[in-house]
Structure formats: C-alpha cells, structure tokens
Design a protein around this motif. Structure first.
Motif, short mmCIF file in Angstrom:
data_model
loop_
_atom_site.label_atom_id
_atom_site.label_comp_id
_atom_site.label_asym_id
_atom_site.label_seq_id
_atom_site.Cartn_x
_atom_site.Cartn_y
_atom_site.Cartn_z
N GLU B 68 0.85 -1.20 0.00
CA GLU B 68 0.00 0.00 0.00
C GLU B 68 0.88 1.25 0.00
OE1 GLU B 68 -2.76 -1.79 -0.99
OE2 GLU B 68 -3.95 -0.29 0.07
N SER B 69 0.74 2.05 -1.08
CA SER B 69 1.71 3.11 -1.34
C SER B 69 1.93 4.10 -0.20
CB SER B 69 1.33 3.86 -2.62
OG SER B 69 0.10 4.54 -2.48
N LEU B 70 0.85 4.60 0.41
CA LEU B 70 1.05 5.61 1.46
C LEU B 70 1.70 5.00 2.70
CD1 LEU B 70 -2.20 7.80 1.24
CD2 LEU B 70 0.08 8.31 0.33
N ASP B 157 2.38 16.11 -1.41
CA ASP B 157 3.00 16.31 -2.72
C ASP B 157 3.32 14.96 -3.37
OD1 ASP B 157 3.37 19.32 -2.48
OD2 ASP B 157 4.46 18.61 -0.72
N ILE B 158 3.88 14.07 -2.58
CA ILE B 158 4.24 12.74 -3.09
C ILE B 158 2.98 11.96 -3.50
CG2 ILE B 158 5.15 10.47 -2.35
CD1 ILE B 158 7.39 11.95 -0.90
N ALA B 159 1.90 12.13 -2.73
CA ALA B 159 0.66 11.41 -3.05
C ALA B 159 0.05 11.90 -4.35
CB ALA B 159 -0.34 11.57 -1.90
N LEU B 160 0.13 13.23 -4.59
CA LEU B 160 -0.60 13.83 -5.71
C LEU B 160 0.23 13.96 -7.00
CD1 LEU B 160 -3.26 15.19 -6.60
CD2 LEU B 160 -2.34 17.36 -5.75
N VAL B 161 1.51 14.23 -6.87
CA VAL B 161 2.30 14.62 -8.05
C VAL B 161 2.35 13.53 -9.15
CG1 VAL B 161 4.70 14.03 -7.39
CG2 VAL B 161 4.25 16.09 -8.73
N PRO B 162 2.25 12.23 -8.82
CA PRO B 162 2.25 11.24 -9.91
C PRO B 162 1.12 11.47 -10.92
CG PRO B 162 2.62 10.13 -7.81
CD PRO B 162 2.27 11.56 -7.49
#
Lengths: 222, 222
Positions: B68-70, B157-162
């Motif tokens: 799970e990424s987060l 930022d890491i969650a959204l920028v992709p």
C-alpha cells in the motif's frame, strides 16, 4: 487520569469510526467532552470542523480539528503517551498494523453496512459470501495471537472491534453467525470485550440492533 | 548515496502508487532494485509478497514485504533518515498531511482513472465536473504555499504529483485543461517537476498518453 479539558470529540454513538476514537482515548485514559451529533441536521461546529467530508468523528484539540478515524487514532497515540502505545515502535510492525487497519477500512466497513441494509435475496447472499471471505482473511492474520498486534491491543484491534457490536444484528437480519463461521475471530471479540476500554466504550449489541431494525423498517425491509 | 542492496520495489512504470514509492526513495537518496512487473501475468514474487491485494507497489526490505503506497512512503520515511523528513515532526501537522494524502486516495485516484477511460458523453461530463471540484479543493488547500506541506516537499505532494503526468492525457482525451481550470495547481506541478526527485521519477506525459491511447483503442473508445 490525565485531564485535557480542551479535548472534544464530535461523534455519533453507533459509529464504528467514532468508537475507534473513543477506544483510543480510553486506552490512553484521557478525559474529553463527547459532543453527540445529529447527523440528520449537522451542526455548524461539525461543518466548520470537517468542511471537506462533513462527517464525524472529529477530534478537537486546543481548537484544532483532526478528521478521519484512523488518522485520529494515530494522532492520539502520538500526542498522549498513556500506559502503552497503540502502534508498535518498530517501523515494519507499524507498517503491518497500518496495512491491516487499512484492510478493515477497505473491506470490512462497506460489507458490514450492506449486511444490515439488505433484505433476503441474491444480493445479500453475495454479500455474505464476500463478508465471510474477508472475516476469514482476518482470522488467518490473527492466528493464535491474543490480539492482532500479538500480546498488545493495538491499531488493528481498535479498527475492527467496533464492528463486533454488529455481530448480533448480522445473526438476526442475515442469519450469519460469526461464532459459527469464524470461531477464532469470535473468541478474539470476547477477549476484547473483557478489556476495560472496550467494555466501557462498545455499545450494547441489542441497542445497535434496535437502531438498525428501525432503519430497516423505514427502508421497507422489515 | 547510501546503499541498501536488499531493497527491492515491485512496480509498474505508469502506476501513480508505484511512483509515490520511487519518489520517496529518491527523496531519501536510497538505492534499490526496481522489479518491473507484468500485471497481466503476475509473478510468483508479487503474489507471495502481497497475497491479500495482489497489487503493486510492494517494497521488499530484507525480505519483508510492505504494501500500500502511502504505508510504504511512511515506512521509507521512518526507516531512512535522509536529508529531510517526508512527514513533519509535529503531530497535528502529521495528521493534516495524512488527511490530505488520504483525500487524494479517496477522491483523486478514482476520478483520474475515469478521465481517460471514458468516451465523450454524459458520464464523462459528470466526471469532469466532480474532478474539477476535487482539484479546486486541493488548490484551495495549497493556497499560496510552495508545496502542500508549506516550504517542504512532503507526503501530500508525493501522493498527488504522480497524477500530474496524466494532465496531458486529460487534455487530449477529455479536453480538460488543469492549467486553465486550476492555474495554482498547474504552477505547483511545474514547481514539483523542477525538483530533482520528481524530474528523475515522473514518466514522460506523452508516453503515458500513448499507453492510455492504446488501452482506449482496445476498449473501443478510440
């Protein structure tokens, strides 16, 4: 018992998400004001505190709002040292606990809601089948442990145990017995109920049943 | 650059969830082996490492699997000190970052997927309307800040920028211009792209478009 008079919880008594927060606060022996909310007529305070989702639970700490139950539980764990930690200190064990708490959110919550909302029929049969699989996955993860975290009551227990007060309703409405289908999980639920925090916070399953029954009647199922 | 030779990431190049993990590892300047996965024919290693969801990304660290990424990003933050922290140290700021990262998971991901999967029509119009609202909520949260965490590039930022590498496809397939509708967010995306970790990890938007185009063709939309 430590006093944090500026701590308030916006909640609704039967909400499994709210119960998680109350459990975490009970585990940490922290005092707070419980502000029971009317979800049919949301208060200004709720709308202002959680403008994005407009949902309970919301924890207000020194006027700052924390939303989303698992985030609130982690916040409580980080801010109030208490007797013990809700999350383990080892990063891998923490990620493992977060994974299973997330699993409860993604897999248990939606199906559990369906279980009391559906009348007899194909859709309920499908839901029961899926629900059984999800509970068995959790039972396998639990294994022979006392709690999901091993010997310590922790994040996954807090995430899942509120739903145990719905087990009585699952039997009554869907003829689904957790005791019969997942005896290991039923025993875990009994162990949790013997814990002071859980005994104090978990609502009476018959009261939960009465609420669901009234809602089913309104929905024309009963 | 620190070496952690036992670190492996099971991933698929265009996955926003995988990109989050690669970004976190790049931010921490940690070396790892990237094991690109074929999602049409899942490897034994993937099925064994994530038996519950059977999905990428999976981080393998000394043989232990984190899913799970987060959760992976938080694990990376806790294990590798690096130059700076991905999550802030203050508990309230941490809960705030977790809330917005969770918002991206709950609101952005599903709609972004719809945006390239739908042909012209009412369903796409509805999706665009909802997507616009979600992005504007994020733009309001960003405000005048450099990043979502303020001056520091962090969890949100890491969650959204992709998903910014999909913007080009949104314009091409749905005639939806993030630049026009949410100029503040488009500027934030540009700022992120100037960052070394993001420049290194984010895929070329035209390559993303080509993949989506091929999939749409297969689905009979193009």
């Amino acid at each position: 018992m430590a006093e944090f008079k500026k701590l308030k919880l916006l909640d609704f008594w039967v909400s499994p998400y709210g119960i998680r927060c109350r459990l975490a606060l009970a585990e940490k022996e922290v005092e707070y004001d419980l502000l029971e909310q009317n979800l049919q007529d949301k208060s200004e305070l709720l709308l202002k505190s959680n403008p994005v989702h407009k949902k309970i639970p919301v924890l207000l700490h020194d006027g700052k709002a924390i939303c989303e139950s698992l985030i609130i539980v982690q916040y409580i764990d980080e801010v109030f040292p208490g007797k013990s930690s809700i999350l383990p200190s080892d990063p891998y064990a923490r990620s493992h606990a977060r994974f299973w708490a997330d699993f409860v959110d993604k897999k248990v919550a939606g199906l559990a809601l369906q279980m009391w909302k559906l009348g007899k029929g194909e859709e309920l049969d499908e839901t029961i089948k899926d629900f059984k699989e999800v509970l068995r996955t959790l039972e396998t993860e639990l294994g022979e442990n006392k709690y999901f975290g091993g010997d310590e009551f922790g994040l996954v227990d807090i995430a899942l145990v509120p739903f145990t007060s719905w087990f009585y309703s699952f039997k009554a409405f869907a003829d689904f017995s957790v005791e019969k289908e997942c005896p290991g999980l039923a025993k875990w639920a009994k162990r949790c109920e013997e814990r002071e925090s859980v005994a104090k916070v978990l609502p009476d399953p018959k009261k939960v049943y009465e609420l669901f029954y009234a809602r089913r009647k309104k929905m024309g199922i009963e």
